[in-house]
Design a protein around this motif. Sequence first.
Motif, mmCIF file in Angstrom:
data_model
loop_
_atom_site.group_PDB
_atom_site.id
_atom_site.type_symbol
_atom_site.label_atom_id
_atom_site.label_comp_id
_atom_site.label_asym_id
_atom_site.label_seq_id
_atom_site.Cartn_x
_atom_site.Cartn_y
_atom_site.Cartn_z
ATOM 1 N N PRO A 23 0.807 -1.063 -0.012
ATOM 2 C CA PRO A 23 0.030 -0.233 0.026
ATOM 3 C C PRO A 23 0.938 1.265 -0.104
ATOM 4 N N HIS A 24 2.230 1.270 0.338
ATOM 5 C CA HIS A 24 2.823 2.400 0.508
ATOM 6 C C HIS A 24 4.015 2.406 -0.543
ATOM 7 N N SER A 25 4.133 1.744 -1.356
ATOM 8 C CA SER A 25 5.153 2.033 -2.383
ATOM 9 C C SER A 25 4.787 2.883 -3.797
ATOM 10 N N GLU A 41 7.382 7.041 1.729
ATOM 11 C CA GLU A 41 7.195 5.853 1.006
ATOM 12 C C GLU A 41 7.819 4.620 1.565
ATOM 13 N N ASP A 42 7.292 3.494 1.202
ATOM 14 C CA ASP A 42 8.058 2.194 1.194
ATOM 15 C C ASP A 42 8.539 1.854 -0.185
ATOM 16 N N THR A 43 9.610 2.770 -0.529
ATOM 17 C CA THR A 43 9.981 2.826 -1.812
ATOM 18 C C THR A 43 10.483 1.352 -2.106
ATOM 19 N N PRO A 86 0.944 8.037 -3.674
ATOM 20 C CA PRO A 86 2.024 8.367 -2.444
ATOM 21 C C PRO A 86 1.068 8.009 -1.145
ATOM 22 N N ARG A 87 1.986 7.462 -0.120
ATOM 23 C CA ARG A 87 1.416 7.263 1.268
ATOM 24 C C ARG A 87 0.831 8.578 1.791
ATOM 25 N N ALA A 88 1.866 9.653 1.701
ATOM 26 C CA ALA A 88 1.781 11.117 2.396
ATOM 27 C C ALA A 88 0.331 11.554 1.778
ATOM 28 N N CYS A 120 2.742 -5.851 2.795
ATOM 29 C CA CYS A 120 4.051 -5.716 2.662
ATOM 30 C C CYS A 120 4.665 -4.152 2.597
ATOM 31 N N HIS A 121 5.450 -4.054 3.843
ATOM 32 C CA HIS A 121 5.853 -2.661 3.974
ATOM 33 C C HIS A 121 7.465 -2.625 4.170
ATOM 34 N N SER A 122 8.035 -1.451 4.388
ATOM 35 C CA SER A 122 9.439 -1.309 4.657
ATOM 36 C C SER A 122 9.169 -0.157 5.950
ATOM 37 N N MET A 123 10.552 -0.287 6.591
ATOM 38 C CA MET A 123 10.583 0.309 7.877
ATOM 39 C C MET A 123 11.975 1.090 7.854
HETATM 40 ZN ZN LIG Z 1 4.294 0.893 5.050
#
Ligand SMILES: [Zn+2]
Length: 283
Positions: A23-25, A46-48, A70-72, A163-166
């Motif tokens: 959802p965030h890339s 972003e979770d680019t 974009p997530r923002a 799926c995400h990244s942090m």
């Molecule tokens: Zn995320």
Amino acid sequence: MTFPPFLRHGPEGAALPLVLDSPHSGEHYPEDFDHVPPRAIVRRAEDTHVARLYRAATGVGATLIEATFPRAYIDANRSLVDLDPLLLADDWPDPVTPSRKTEQGIGLVWRIARGGAPLYDRKLSAVEVRRRIDRWYLPYHAALTMEIDALHRAFGVVWHINCHSMPAVGDANADDPGRERADFVLGDRDGTTCASAFTNLVAETVRGMGYTVAVNDPYKGVELVRRHGRPAERRHSLQIEIKRTLYMDEDSLEPTTGYARLERDLARLMAVLAGFVTDRAAS
Ligand SMILES: [Zn+2]
């Protein structure tokens, strides 16, 4: 032609009841996103690369849905009531229940960029926030729900990976400020959104590859696993957070030399999960 709010990939060959969503890339910045800080700063929300990193999943029969926006701009992993009335120039007609994330400026519609700079030099109108929901958020959710429901109907069971990244270290707004994170953080909302066998399999598999793993610490999973995870109905939903420094430079967002290894390891993980899903779907 209008820009699509999501992209759907795969499956190649026979479908398995395994759905991934990222959802965030999203990297498509709509023209009316008139953020004040430079794009390079705003993009740190972003979770680019996350959707790209998981693309091999389609080769084992999984379906991957990725957000393009974009997530923002609007955050697909927040609830629709998680809205800040102070962000708006006029009244919002629906009920709102701002969470702590909204109070921190990172709810459904972000008020600040990562690092704390205000995203806007104005208030947003209720009409434009509604447009973001209708044009981007709702179609994304509808696509994911349709995919999960169709597979659940066909197989009587479905597994969903969110799926995400942090960031490698929690910032001032995080639940773990200043603390170095594990390589992978799995979130099943304290065991409520998927069977522990699935969480444990993911944890053991990535540990076996040499990564450190934490479960529900500091990320338990938010809106998407909450919506789709109902293990009693054989709907299993797990959030996977990957530490960004494993694969990219957190400032430039450029892939690092670690990218290829992580991509290869995620493909191996997907092959393991495909075996698990095949066994369980048949039983
Ligand atoms: Zn995320």
